[in-house]
Design a protein around this motif. Structure first.
Motif, PDB file in Angstrom:
ATOM      1  N   TYR A  30     -12.513   5.043   1.913  1.00  7.04           N
ATOM      2  CA  TYR A  30     -12.020   3.666   1.951  1.00  7.04           C
ATOM      3  C   TYR A  30     -10.559   3.645   2.347  1.00  7.04           C
ATOM      4  O   TYR A  30      -9.871   4.671   2.253  1.00  7.04           O
ATOM      5  CB  TYR A  30     -12.221   2.975   0.599  1.00  7.04           C
ATOM      6  N   GLU A  31     -10.117   2.488   2.807  1.00  4.18           N
ATOM      7  CA  GLU A  31      -8.683   2.312   3.020  1.00  4.18           C
ATOM      8  C   GLU A  31      -8.278   0.944   2.498  1.00  4.18           C
ATOM      9  O   GLU A  31      -9.070  -0.003   2.519  1.00  4.18           O
ATOM     10  CB  GLU A  31      -8.306   2.465   4.508  1.00  4.18           C
ATOM     11  N   ILE A  32      -7.049   0.880   1.996  1.00  4.37           N
ATOM     12  CA  ILE A  32      -6.533  -0.391   1.504  1.00  4.37           C
ATOM     13  C   ILE A  32      -6.027  -1.186   2.708  1.00  4.37           C
ATOM     14  O   ILE A  32      -5.235  -0.672   3.496  1.00  4.37           O
ATOM     15  CB  ILE A  32      -5.363  -0.171   0.515  1.00  4.37           C
ATOM     16  N   THR A  33      -6.532  -2.398   2.846  1.00  3.75           N
ATOM     17  CA  THR A  33      -6.033  -3.260   3.924  1.00  3.75           C
ATOM     18  C   THR A  33      -5.451  -4.518   3.276  1.00  3.75           C
ATOM     19  O   THR A  33      -5.351  -4.596   2.057  1.00  3.75           O
ATOM     20  CB  THR A  33      -7.167  -3.643   4.903  1.00  3.75           C
ATOM     21  N   GLY A  34      -5.102  -5.476   4.089  1.00  5.57           N
ATOM     22  CA  GLY A  34      -4.509  -6.709   3.558  1.00  5.57           C
ATOM     23  C   GLY A  34      -5.534  -7.538   2.802  1.00  5.57           C
ATOM     24  O   GLY A  34      -6.745  -7.297   2.882  1.00  5.57           O
ATOM     25  N   ARG A  35      -5.044  -8.521   2.078  1.00  7.10           N
ATOM     26  CA  ARG A  35      -5.933  -9.433   1.352  1.00  7.10           C
ATOM     27  C   ARG A  35      -6.824 -10.218   2.318  1.00  7.10           C
ATOM     28  O   ARG A  35      -6.389 -10.521   3.429  1.00  7.10           O
ATOM     29  CB  ARG A  35      -5.103 -10.444   0.559  1.00  7.10           C
ATOM     30  N   ARG A  36      -8.018 -10.546   1.895  1.00 10.70           N
ATOM     31  CA  ARG A  36      -8.915 -11.398   2.693  1.00 10.70           C
ATOM     32  C   ARG A  36      -8.557 -12.855   2.382  1.00 10.70           C
ATOM     33  O   ARG A  36      -8.473 -13.237   1.210  1.00 10.70           O
ATOM     34  CB  ARG A  36     -10.360 -11.094   2.301  1.00 10.70           C
TER      35      ARG A  36
ATOM     36  N   SER B 129     -13.155  -1.241   3.786  1.00 11.08           N
ATOM     37  CA  SER B 129     -11.806  -1.810   3.700  1.00 11.08           C
ATOM     38  C   SER B 129     -11.685  -2.478   2.346  1.00 11.08           C
ATOM     39  O   SER B 129     -12.492  -3.352   2.012  1.00 11.08           O
ATOM     40  CB  SER B 129     -11.598  -2.874   4.794  1.00 11.08           C
ATOM     41  N   VAL B 130     -10.715  -2.051   1.572  1.00  6.31           N
ATOM     42  CA  VAL B 130     -10.461  -2.682   0.267  1.00  6.31           C
ATOM     43  C   VAL B 130      -9.423  -3.775   0.513  1.00  6.31           C
ATOM     44  O   VAL B 130      -8.291  -3.488   0.910  1.00  6.31           O
ATOM     45  CB  VAL B 130      -9.951  -1.646  -0.756  1.00  6.31           C
ATOM     46  N   PHE B 131      -9.852  -5.014   0.262  1.00  2.00           N
ATOM     47  CA  PHE B 131      -9.011  -6.149   0.656  1.00  2.00           C
ATOM     48  C   PHE B 131      -7.911  -6.431  -0.364  1.00  2.00           C
ATOM     49  O   PHE B 131      -8.017  -7.341  -1.175  1.00  2.00           O
ATOM     50  CB  PHE B 131      -9.871  -7.401   0.850  1.00  2.00           C
ATOM     51  N   GLY B 132      -6.857  -5.641  -0.301  1.00  2.87           N
ATOM     52  CA  GLY B 132      -5.672  -5.916  -1.118  1.00  2.87           C
ATOM     53  C   GLY B 132      -5.610  -5.070  -2.373  1.00  2.87           C
ATOM     54  O   GLY B 132      -6.620  -4.898  -3.058  1.00  2.87           O
TER      55      GLY B 132
END
Ligand code: UFG
Length: 343
Positions: free
Chosen positions: A291-297, A221-224
């Motif tokens: 990978y997938e782009i997800t929300g910011r951590r 998961s790429v955080f943002g």
């Protein structure tokens, strides 16, 4: 080459601690390790002994907050200098457990200072973190840029720096080097020593990537991807753990004959985004990393990159290992030790 200088390494079985033990043993130092194995294992020290072809002179399984046990370590060995790694270091966990973080990180440091003082030991290298800079408004960061820690882990490191600075003002024989690491990654090139995070899912991006590449986790998961950076993903200054270890060995040489506290960044000065890191790891491992782009951590900041020029000027020393070496070494360790160290 030093004669028989004995260095106490707290947290010597941990990721940076174990690599530093190898570096010290390789350069003729004697090493005494203190570790409670709360986030490490004796297996790392077996590997240290194998790589360096000699073990630490002693390993003490104790908690730094056990003052009597700590005092006995100083009674038993003639310690010339201390490198203090032992600490809790997960940002997210620190938000849940702030008291534990202050107790272990600040309390452990004051307990150590007390034991050093009681036993006439005056040289210390302290593990600090770039996270003390918090929401940096510009990069690269110099040591003069303001601190603004945004979580209890970072605040605990900042408080330790304050305690050390003030103690140095009052105890003029003390000689302290505070090293603010950026993002240590990589592994020993032998493939025998590396980062073995506890738990099924690593917090940090590099060990996570390694497990995805090995097929042990499905995707990163790429955080943002909406940060104000070149490709929108978070930018960090990744530094090879072998350079961090070497930095500690060089720091020891610069403690001698000095007093007071000095602070240095340990980074490369190169910023790498999460997507650039994924691409570098794919090249180094010959794998494809989903990978997938997800929300910011929560708590993440856009960019943290060191200005490493102060340490270069002071010690005539710079890092030498690049991002490709970091990824190749992590991948070698992952392939040779898919489940970490044997129990
Ligand atoms: N990231 C992802 N996906 C992940 C994990 C991280 O996209 O699964 C991103 C983060 O958002 C950040 C970058 O990758 O942009 C680096 O994140 P890490 O968790 O690896 O490291 P941090 O920059 O959060 O730094 C923390 C501490 C440092 C410490 C470092 C390595 O703040 O003090 O971990 O232990 F040095």
């Amino acid at each position: 080459m030093p004669g028989r200088t004995t260095v106490l390494v707290t947290g010597g079985a941990g990721f940076i601690g174990s690599h530093t033990c190898v570096e010290l043993l390789d350069h003729g130092y004697d090493v005494v390790v203190v570790d409670d194995y709360s986030n490490s294992s004796p297996g790392a020290l077996e590997r240290v002994a194998k790589i360096a072809a000699r073990p630490p002179v002693a390993v003490h399984e104790i908690d730094l907050l056990d003052r009597r046990a700590l005092s006995r370590v100083f009674d038993e060995h003639h310690i010339d200098a201390v490198i203090h790694f032992a600490a809790k270091k997960a940002v997210g966990e620190s938000v849940e457990l702030p008291v534990e973080y202050y107790d272990t990180n600040v309390g452990g440091t004051t307990a150590l200072l007390r034991a050093m003082h009681d036993h006439g030991v005056h040289r210390l290298v302290f593990s600090s973190s770039c996270s003390i800079y918090g929401n940096a408004t510009k990069v690269p960061l110099t040591e003069e840029d303001p601190a603004g820690p945004t979580n209890p882990y970072a605040t605990s490191k900042w408080l330790c720096e304050q305690v050390l600075a003030d103690t140095c003002r009052h105890l003029p024989r003390l000689s302290v080097l505070v090293l603010r690491y950026f993002n240590p990654v990589g592994a020993h090139p032998s493939g025998l020593l590396g980062e073995v995070p506890r738990g099924a899912v690593p917090n940090n991006v590099m060990p996570y990537l390694a497990r995805v590449a090995a097929g042990r986790l499905p995707k990163l998961s790429v955080f943002g991807d909406d940060y104000p950076t070149t490709d929108g993903t978070g930018v960090r200054d990744y530094i090879h753990v072998m350079d961090v270890a070497e930095g500690h060995r060089v720091a020891l040489e610069h403690l001698v004959g000095e007093n007071g506290m000095r602070v240095f960044n340990l980074g490369t000065g190169q910023g790498t985004s999460v997507l650039e890191l994924v691409a570098a790891f794919q090249r180094a491992s010959g794998t494809s990393i989903p990978y997938e782009i997800t929300g910011r951590r929560p708590g993440d900041v856009p960019a943290l990159v060191a200005d490493p020029s102060a340490v270069a000027r002071a010690w005539n020393w710079t890092t030498t290992r690049d991002l490709t070496a970091m990824c190749e070494d992590v991948w070698r360790f992952q392939e040779l030790n898919p489940s970490g160290y044997p129990n």
